[in-house]
Design a protein around this motif. Structure first.
Motif, PDB file in Angstrom:
ATOM      1  N   LEU A 196       0.836  -1.196   0.000  1.00  0.00           N
ATOM      2  CA  LEU A 196       0.000   0.000   0.000  1.00  0.00           C
ATOM      3  C   LEU A 196       0.867   1.241   0.000  1.00  0.00           C
ATOM      4  O   LEU A 196       1.945   1.255   0.589  1.00  0.00           O
ATOM      5  CB  LEU A 196      -0.902   0.051   1.233  1.00  0.00           C
ATOM      6  CG  LEU A 196      -1.988  -1.002   1.355  1.00  0.00           C
ATOM      7  CD1 LEU A 196      -2.702  -0.856   2.686  1.00  0.00           C
ATOM      8  CD2 LEU A 196      -2.982  -0.872   0.212  1.00  0.00           C
ATOM      9  N   VAL A 197       0.388   2.283  -0.643  1.00  0.00           N
ATOM     10  CA  VAL A 197       0.964   3.609  -0.533  1.00  0.00           C
ATOM     11  C   VAL A 197       0.023   4.372   0.380  1.00  0.00           C
ATOM     12  O   VAL A 197      -1.185   4.406   0.147  1.00  0.00           O
ATOM     13  CB  VAL A 197       1.048   4.302  -1.915  1.00  0.00           C
ATOM     14  CG1 VAL A 197       1.498   5.745  -1.768  1.00  0.00           C
ATOM     15  CG2 VAL A 197       1.962   3.530  -2.847  1.00  0.00           C
ATOM     16  N   VAL A 198       0.563   4.948   1.454  1.00  0.00           N
ATOM     17  CA  VAL A 198      -0.260   5.709   2.386  1.00  0.00           C
ATOM     18  C   VAL A 198       0.065   7.185   2.182  1.00  0.00           C
ATOM     19  O   VAL A 198       1.224   7.589   2.228  1.00  0.00           O
ATOM     20  CB  VAL A 198       0.005   5.288   3.845  1.00  0.00           C
ATOM     21  CG1 VAL A 198      -0.823   6.117   4.803  1.00  0.00           C
ATOM     22  CG2 VAL A 198      -0.297   3.809   4.028  1.00  0.00           C
ATOM     23  N   VAL A 199      -0.969   7.984   1.926  1.00  0.00           N
ATOM     24  CA  VAL A 199      -0.783   9.411   1.687  1.00  0.00           C
ATOM     25  C   VAL A 199      -1.633  10.230   2.644  1.00  0.00           C
ATOM     26  O   VAL A 199      -2.657   9.773   3.130  1.00  0.00           O
ATOM     27  CB  VAL A 199      -1.136   9.797   0.232  1.00  0.00           C
ATOM     28  CG1 VAL A 199      -0.221   9.121  -0.757  1.00  0.00           C
ATOM     29  CG2 VAL A 199      -2.565   9.496  -0.088  1.00  0.00           C
ATOM     30  N   VAL A 200      -1.146  11.421   2.919  1.00  0.00           N
ATOM     31  CA  VAL A 200      -1.912  12.392   3.696  1.00  0.00           C
ATOM     32  C   VAL A 200      -2.366  13.456   2.712  1.00  0.00           C
ATOM     33  O   VAL A 200      -1.561  13.996   1.955  1.00  0.00           O
ATOM     34  CB  VAL A 200      -1.052  13.020   4.816  1.00  0.00           C
ATOM     35  CG1 VAL A 200      -1.831  14.101   5.533  1.00  0.00           C
ATOM     36  CG2 VAL A 200      -0.579  11.953   5.782  1.00  0.00           C
ATOM     37  N   THR A 254     -10.441  11.202   7.212  1.00  0.00           N
ATOM     38  CA  THR A 254     -10.515  11.198   5.752  1.00  0.00           C
ATOM     39  C   THR A 254      -9.284  11.830   5.108  1.00  0.00           C
ATOM     40  O   THR A 254      -9.150  11.806   3.890  1.00  0.00           O
ATOM     41  CB  THR A 254     -11.783  11.925   5.273  1.00  0.00           C
ATOM     42  OG1 THR A 254     -11.784  13.256   5.794  1.00  0.00           O
ATOM     43  CG2 THR A 254     -13.033  11.176   5.688  1.00  0.00           C
ATOM     44  N   SER A 255      -8.376  12.394   5.914  1.00  0.00           N
ATOM     45  CA  SER A 255      -7.153  12.984   5.373  1.00  0.00           C
ATOM     46  C   SER A 255      -6.081  11.935   5.098  1.00  0.00           C
ATOM     47  O   SER A 255      -5.047  12.250   4.525  1.00  0.00           O
ATOM     48  CB  SER A 255      -6.592  14.032   6.334  1.00  0.00           C
ATOM     49  OG  SER A 255      -7.466  15.128   6.421  1.00  0.00           O
ATOM     50  N   ILE A 256      -6.296  10.696   5.532  1.00  0.00           N
ATOM     51  CA  ILE A 256      -5.327   9.636   5.303  1.00  0.00           C
ATOM     52  C   ILE A 256      -5.921   8.656   4.305  1.00  0.00           C
ATOM     53  O   ILE A 256      -7.025   8.155   4.481  1.00  0.00           O
ATOM     54  CB  ILE A 256      -4.951   8.931   6.618  1.00  0.00           C
ATOM     55  CG1 ILE A 256      -4.322   9.961   7.559  1.00  0.00           C
ATOM     56  CG2 ILE A 256      -4.013   7.763   6.354  1.00  0.00           C
ATOM     57  CD1 ILE A 256      -4.046   9.459   8.933  1.00  0.00           C
ATOM     58  N   GLU A 257      -5.188   8.416   3.225  1.00  0.00           N
ATOM     59  CA  GLU A 257      -5.665   7.576   2.124  1.00  0.00           C
ATOM     60  C   GLU A 257      -4.698   6.416   1.920  1.00  0.00           C
ATOM     61  O   GLU A 257      -3.491   6.613   1.850  1.00  0.00           O
ATOM     62  CB  GLU A 257      -5.726   8.430   0.849  1.00  0.00           C
ATOM     63  CG  GLU A 257      -6.352   7.781  -0.324  1.00  0.00           C
ATOM     64  CD  GLU A 257      -7.842   7.985  -0.370  1.00  0.00           C
ATOM     65  OE1 GLU A 257      -8.518   7.076  -0.868  1.00  0.00           O
ATOM     66  OE2 GLU A 257      -8.343   9.023   0.075  1.00  0.00           O
ATOM     67  N   SER A 265      -8.778  12.610  -5.166  1.00  0.00           N
ATOM     68  CA  SER A 265      -8.566  11.504  -4.225  1.00  0.00           C
ATOM     69  C   SER A 265      -8.837  10.132  -4.830  1.00  0.00           C
ATOM     70  O   SER A 265      -8.807   9.139  -4.123  1.00  0.00           O
ATOM     71  CB  SER A 265      -9.353  11.678  -2.924  1.00  0.00           C
ATOM     72  OG  SER A 265     -10.685  11.267  -3.058  1.00  0.00           O
ATOM     73  N   LEU A 266      -9.068  10.072  -6.148  1.00  0.00           N
ATOM     74  CA  LEU A 266      -9.291   8.783  -6.805  1.00  0.00           C
ATOM     75  C   LEU A 266      -8.247   8.552  -7.892  1.00  0.00           C
ATOM     76  O   LEU A 266      -7.508   9.456  -8.267  1.00  0.00           O
ATOM     77  CB  LEU A 266     -10.696   8.718  -7.405  1.00  0.00           C
ATOM     78  CG  LEU A 266     -11.853   8.805  -6.421  1.00  0.00           C
ATOM     79  CD1 LEU A 266     -13.173   8.737  -7.156  1.00  0.00           C
ATOM     80  CD2 LEU A 266     -11.766   7.717  -5.359  1.00  0.00           C
ATOM     81  N   GLY A 267      -8.222   7.327  -8.407  1.00  0.00           N
ATOM     82  CA  GLY A 267      -7.289   6.976  -9.467  1.00  0.00           C
ATOM     83  C   GLY A 267      -8.015   6.590 -10.733  1.00  0.00           C
ATOM     84  O   GLY A 267      -9.208   6.292 -10.730  1.00  0.00           O
TER      85      GLY A 267
END
Length: 139
Positions: free
Chosen positions: A4-8, A18-21, A64-66
């Protein structure tokens, strides 16, 4: 399953869940060539697109989507992200950022992350993905 890639997103430090994806960095390997997807993590860019050499690879990628995987030739190229809507005072189709990158040979693929905001500028960050090879079996 895969890494997983975890992003803020939105702000630092994060103030809400919801700020962590978490973004799956796995894929089904292509048989030939390479593939790319765009993740729109640029605050204020409601919808983004990705192109290379005038060929549209992805469009209408919501914040916030790919995007779906798009086939792409291997070899050094310059990838460009655009705003698909009039966002942050820019007209639709306005180039936001570009990055040179040499897509890997099959069975590898990569993800391009659109990051930033109008105040700090935008950047395009290409990153190789990890192949999906079945159940997770760490070494």
């Amino acid at each position: 399953p895969g890494p997983l890639v975890v992003v803020v997103k939105d702000e630092w430090p994060p103030t809400k869940q919801t700020s962590i994806e978490a973004i799956a960095a796995s894929f089904v390997p292509p048989k030939n060539g390479s593939a790319v997807r765009l993740f729109n993590l640029a605050r204020g860019v409601k919808f983004a697109g990705l192109s290379v050499g005038g060929r549209q690879l992805a469009d209408q990628v919501q914040y916030s989507l790919g995007s779906k995987w798009a086939p792409v030739a291997t070899g050094q190229q310059t990838f460009s992200a655009t705003s698909d809507t009039a966002a942050e005072g820019a007209a639709a189709g306005t180039p936001l950022a570009s990055a040179p990158f040499a897509p890997p040979q099959a069975p590898e693929v990569f993800t391009v992350f659109l990051l930033g905001d109008k105040g700090y500028g935008y950047t395009l960050l290409p990153q190789l993905d990890a192949p999906e090879t079945g159940p997770c079996k760490p070494p």
